[in-house]
Design a protein around this motif. Structure first.
Motif, PDB file in Angstrom:
ATOM      1  N   ALA A 146     -10.599  18.710 -15.722  1.00 46.51           N
ATOM      2  CA  ALA A 146     -10.464  18.953 -17.152  1.00 46.51           C
ATOM      3  C   ALA A 146      -9.739  17.797 -17.840  1.00 46.51           C
ATOM      4  N   GLU A 147     -10.258  17.432 -18.994  1.00 43.76           N
ATOM      5  CA  GLU A 147      -9.636  16.354 -19.766  1.00 43.76           C
ATOM      6  C   GLU A 147      -8.543  16.943 -20.662  1.00 43.76           C
ATOM      7  N   ALA A 148      -7.355  16.331 -20.623  1.00 46.79           N
ATOM      8  CA  ALA A 148      -6.243  16.782 -21.465  1.00 46.79           C
ATOM      9  C   ALA A 148      -6.005  15.772 -22.586  1.00 46.79           C
ATOM     10  N   PHE A 149      -5.727  16.271 -23.758  1.00 47.16           N
ATOM     11  CA  PHE A 149      -5.406  15.386 -24.887  1.00 47.16           C
ATOM     12  C   PHE A 149      -4.589  16.158 -25.914  1.00 47.16           C
ATOM     13  N   SER A 150      -4.036  15.443 -26.874  1.00 49.35           N
ATOM     14  CA  SER A 150      -3.204  16.070 -27.911  1.00 49.35           C
ATOM     15  C   SER A 150      -3.993  16.254 -29.202  1.00 49.35           C
ATOM     16  N   ILE A 151      -3.752  17.382 -29.833  1.00 48.42           N
ATOM     17  CA  ILE A 151      -4.247  17.605 -31.182  1.00 48.42           C
ATOM     18  C   ILE A 151      -3.027  17.882 -32.052  1.00 48.42           C
ATOM     19  N   GLN A 152      -3.242  17.983 -33.359  1.00 50.01           N
ATOM     20  CA  GLN A 152      -2.154  18.286 -34.274  1.00 50.01           C
ATOM     21  C   GLN A 152      -2.401  19.649 -34.916  1.00 50.01           C
ATOM     22  N   ILE A 153      -1.324  20.407 -35.030  1.00 51.74           N
ATOM     23  CA  ILE A 153      -1.389  21.713 -35.685  1.00 51.74           C
ATOM     24  C   ILE A 153      -0.465  21.670 -36.893  1.00 51.74           C
ATOM     25  N   THR A 154      -0.937  22.108 -38.045  1.00 51.05           N
ATOM     26  CA  THR A 154      -0.070  22.163 -39.221  1.00 51.05           C
ATOM     27  C   THR A 154       0.064  23.596 -39.706  1.00 51.05           C
ATOM     28  N   TYR A 155       1.306  23.919 -40.082  1.00 50.53           N
ATOM     29  CA  TYR A 155       1.599  25.260 -40.599  1.00 50.53           C
ATOM     30  C   TYR A 155       2.666  25.120 -41.673  1.00 50.53           C
ATOM     31  N   ASN A 156       2.338  25.498 -42.856  1.00 52.09           N
ATOM     32  CA  ASN A 156       3.265  25.478 -43.990  1.00 52.09           C
ATOM     33  C   ASN A 156       4.009  24.152 -44.128  1.00 52.09           C
ATOM     34  N   GLY A 157       3.277  23.072 -44.062  1.00 54.31           N
ATOM     35  CA  GLY A 157       3.842  21.757 -44.353  1.00 54.31           C
ATOM     36  C   GLY A 157       4.415  21.016 -43.170  1.00 54.31           C
ATOM     37  N   ILE A 158       4.508  21.676 -42.038  1.00 53.03           N
ATOM     38  CA  ILE A 158       5.043  21.039 -40.832  1.00 53.03           C
ATOM     39  C   ILE A 158       3.888  20.817 -39.853  1.00 53.03           C
ATOM     40  N   THR A 159       3.856  19.625 -39.259  1.00 49.48           N
ATOM     41  CA  THR A 159       2.783  19.292 -38.309  1.00 49.48           C
ATOM     42  C   THR A 159       3.391  18.963 -36.950  1.00 49.48           C
ATOM     43  N   ARG A 160       2.820  19.570 -35.921  1.00 49.77           N
ATOM     44  CA  ARG A 160       3.315  19.342 -34.568  1.00 49.77           C
ATOM     45  C   ARG A 160       2.152  19.050 -33.615  1.00 49.77           C
ATOM     46  N   ASP A 161       2.457  18.308 -32.565  1.00 51.26           N
ATOM     47  CA  ASP A 161       1.448  17.994 -31.558  1.00 51.26           C
ATOM     48  C   ASP A 161       1.323  19.138 -30.554  1.00 51.26           C
ATOM     49  N   HIS A 189      -0.691  29.333 -28.316  1.00 55.93           N
ATOM     50  CA  HIS A 189       0.310  28.268 -28.207  1.00 55.93           C
ATOM     51  C   HIS A 189       0.721  27.767 -29.590  1.00 55.93           C
ATOM     52  N   ALA A 190      -0.246  27.674 -30.491  1.00 51.96           N
ATOM     53  CA  ALA A 190       0.055  27.202 -31.859  1.00 51.96           C
ATOM     54  C   ALA A 190       0.990  28.177 -32.564  1.00 51.96           C
ATOM     55  N   ILE A 191       0.740  29.452 -32.388  1.00 54.01           N
ATOM     56  CA  ILE A 191       1.598  30.482 -32.998  1.00 54.01           C
ATOM     57  C   ILE A 191       3.024  30.340 -32.461  1.00 54.01           C
ATOM     58  N   GLY A 192       3.125  30.083 -31.157  1.00 53.19           N
ATOM     59  CA  GLY A 192       4.446  29.912 -30.559  1.00 53.19           C
ATOM     60  C   GLY A 192       5.156  28.650 -31.021  1.00 53.19           C
ATOM     61  N   LEU A 193       4.385  27.599 -31.295  1.00 50.47           N
ATOM     62  CA  LEU A 193       4.968  26.333 -31.747  1.00 50.47           C
ATOM     63  C   LEU A 193       5.788  26.505 -33.021  1.00 50.47           C
ATOM     64  N   PHE A 194       5.334  27.414 -33.879  1.00 51.38           N
ATOM     65  CA  PHE A 194       5.961  27.580 -35.197  1.00 51.38           C
ATOM     66  C   PHE A 194       6.732  28.895 -35.318  1.00 51.38           C
ATOM     67  N   ASN A 195       6.906  29.591 -34.211  1.00 53.30           N
ATOM     68  CA  ASN A 195       7.628  30.876 -34.252  1.00 53.30           C
ATOM     69  C   ASN A 195       7.048  31.817 -35.298  1.00 53.30           C
ATOM     70  N   VAL A 196       5.731  31.832 -35.396  1.00 50.84           N
ATOM     71  CA  VAL A 196       5.079  32.728 -36.349  1.00 50.84           C
ATOM     72  C   VAL A 196       5.156  34.155 -35.826  1.00 50.84           C
ATOM     73  N   GLN A 197       5.576  35.063 -36.689  1.00 49.93           N
ATOM     74  CA  GLN A 197       5.829  36.434 -36.246  1.00 49.93           C
ATOM     75  C   GLN A 197       4.696  37.396 -36.567  1.00 49.93           C
ATOM     76  N   GLN A 198       3.625  36.865 -37.118  1.00 52.88           N
ATOM     77  CA  GLN A 198       2.494  37.721 -37.432  1.00 52.88           C
ATOM     78  C   GLN A 198       1.717  38.064 -36.152  1.00 52.88           C
ATOM     79  N   GLN A 199       1.011  39.182 -36.187  1.00 49.58           N
ATOM     80  CA  GLN A 199       0.170  39.562 -35.060  1.00 49.58           C
ATOM     81  C   GLN A 199      -0.890  38.483 -34.823  1.00 49.58           C
ATOM     82  N   PRO A 200      -1.099  38.090 -33.567  1.00 47.62           N
ATOM     83  CA  PRO A 200      -2.050  37.009 -33.283  1.00 47.62           C
ATOM     84  C   PRO A 200      -3.443  37.267 -33.849  1.00 47.62           C
ATOM     85  N   GLY A 205      -5.579  32.488 -37.472  1.00 41.48           N
ATOM     86  CA  GLY A 205      -6.731  31.707 -37.047  1.00 41.48           C
ATOM     87  C   GLY A 205      -6.425  30.222 -37.090  1.00 41.48           C
ATOM     88  N   LEU A 206      -7.240  29.450 -36.388  1.00 43.52           N
ATOM     89  CA  LEU A 206      -7.175  27.996 -36.463  1.00 43.52           C
ATOM     90  C   LEU A 206      -8.426  27.497 -37.171  1.00 43.52           C
TER      91      LEU A 206
END
Lengths: 145, 94
Positions: free
Chosen positions: B2-17, B32-43, B47-48
């Motif tokens: 499997a090929e691994a690479f980085s993407i960027q996720i943005t949530y409310n003005g903050i962007t993380r790899d 994983h994206a939900i966890g990156l931003f400590n989003v407390q909404q039901q998964p 959406g992405l």
């Protein structure tokens, strides 16, 4: 504590009155820098549908807002919307907010913001670290400046 | 392999790899994206989306079947920006 300049407040109320016409709900997002400087710099009025008891934000518009905020280094600091009658936080409000991070604020204005003193009777809810919306005194989180 | 690479996720003005693998399911990427931003909404409420507003993970706003596809099937590219947001933003006294 989030600073809300008077012009932001006035613009927000004007948007509610012109968009909602005293007949429909309306929503605005208070945007400010993505930093510790919690100061609202502008209200953002989304593309949305609305009825007397409901609003829904356009998904494509929201996607573009997220891109724009990332590029500008800004975040939504609070959401603000109107209710037809007295203000409160409904189940729909609880489940349909724009941001779900602890400390996020949701301000609800009663009577479609048509009363002369629109700050009277507002309802402020904060998302707790447990993920629940809890009522909080306006003066504990918002500072009119 | 499997090929691994980085993407960027943005949530409310903050962007993380976020590191992803080509065979990884997009539902896992969403979690994983939900966890990156400590989003407390039901998964299932989240959406992405691509910048073109194409949903690549989560349940569509019409409440139809949840999207099941891999990173490769979603066509993600290294460095690509994805938007993490609620599938439906709404409110009201109703």
């Amino acid at each position: 504590m989030i600073d809300v300049p008077e012009d932001v407040w006035q613009d927000t109320v004007e948007i509610f009155r012109s968009c909602g016409q005293g007949r429909r709900e309306c929503v605005v997002y208070w945007v400010g820098p993505s930093s510790d400087d919690l100061r609202v710099v502008r209200p953002v009025h989304p593309v949305h549908t609305a009825t007397p008891r409901h609003y829904e934000v356009d998904g494509a518009w929201l996607t573009q807002l997220w891109v724009e905020l990332a590029r500008r280094g800004e975040s939504v600091l609070a959401q603000v919307h109107t209710h037809r009658g007295q203000a409160g936080h409904s189940t729909t409000d609880d489940q349909g907010a724009i941001v779900y991070q602890a400390g996020f604020l949701s301000l609800v204005l009663p009577w479609f913001a048509m009363k002369r003193d629109s700050r009277r009777g507002v309802f402020l809810a904060e998302l707790s670290s447990a993920g629940a919306w809890e009522e909080i005194e306006v003066g504990k989180r918002l500072r009119w400046s | 392999m499997a090929e691994a690479f980085s993407i960027q996720i943005t949530y409310n003005g903050i962007t993380r790899d976020l590191q992803v693998q080509s065979e990884e399911q997009m539902q896992a990427v969403l979690a994983h994206a939900i966890g990156l931003f400590n989003v407390q909404q039901q998964p299932h409420q989240m959406g992405l989306f691509t910048e073109a507003n194409v949903q690549v993970a989560g349940r569509p706003s019409d409440n139809s079947q949840e999207i099941h596809q891999s990173v490769e099937q979603a066509g993600l590219q290294p460095g690509q920006l994805l938007i993490l947001r609620q599938s439906v933003v709404q409110g009201g006294a109703a």
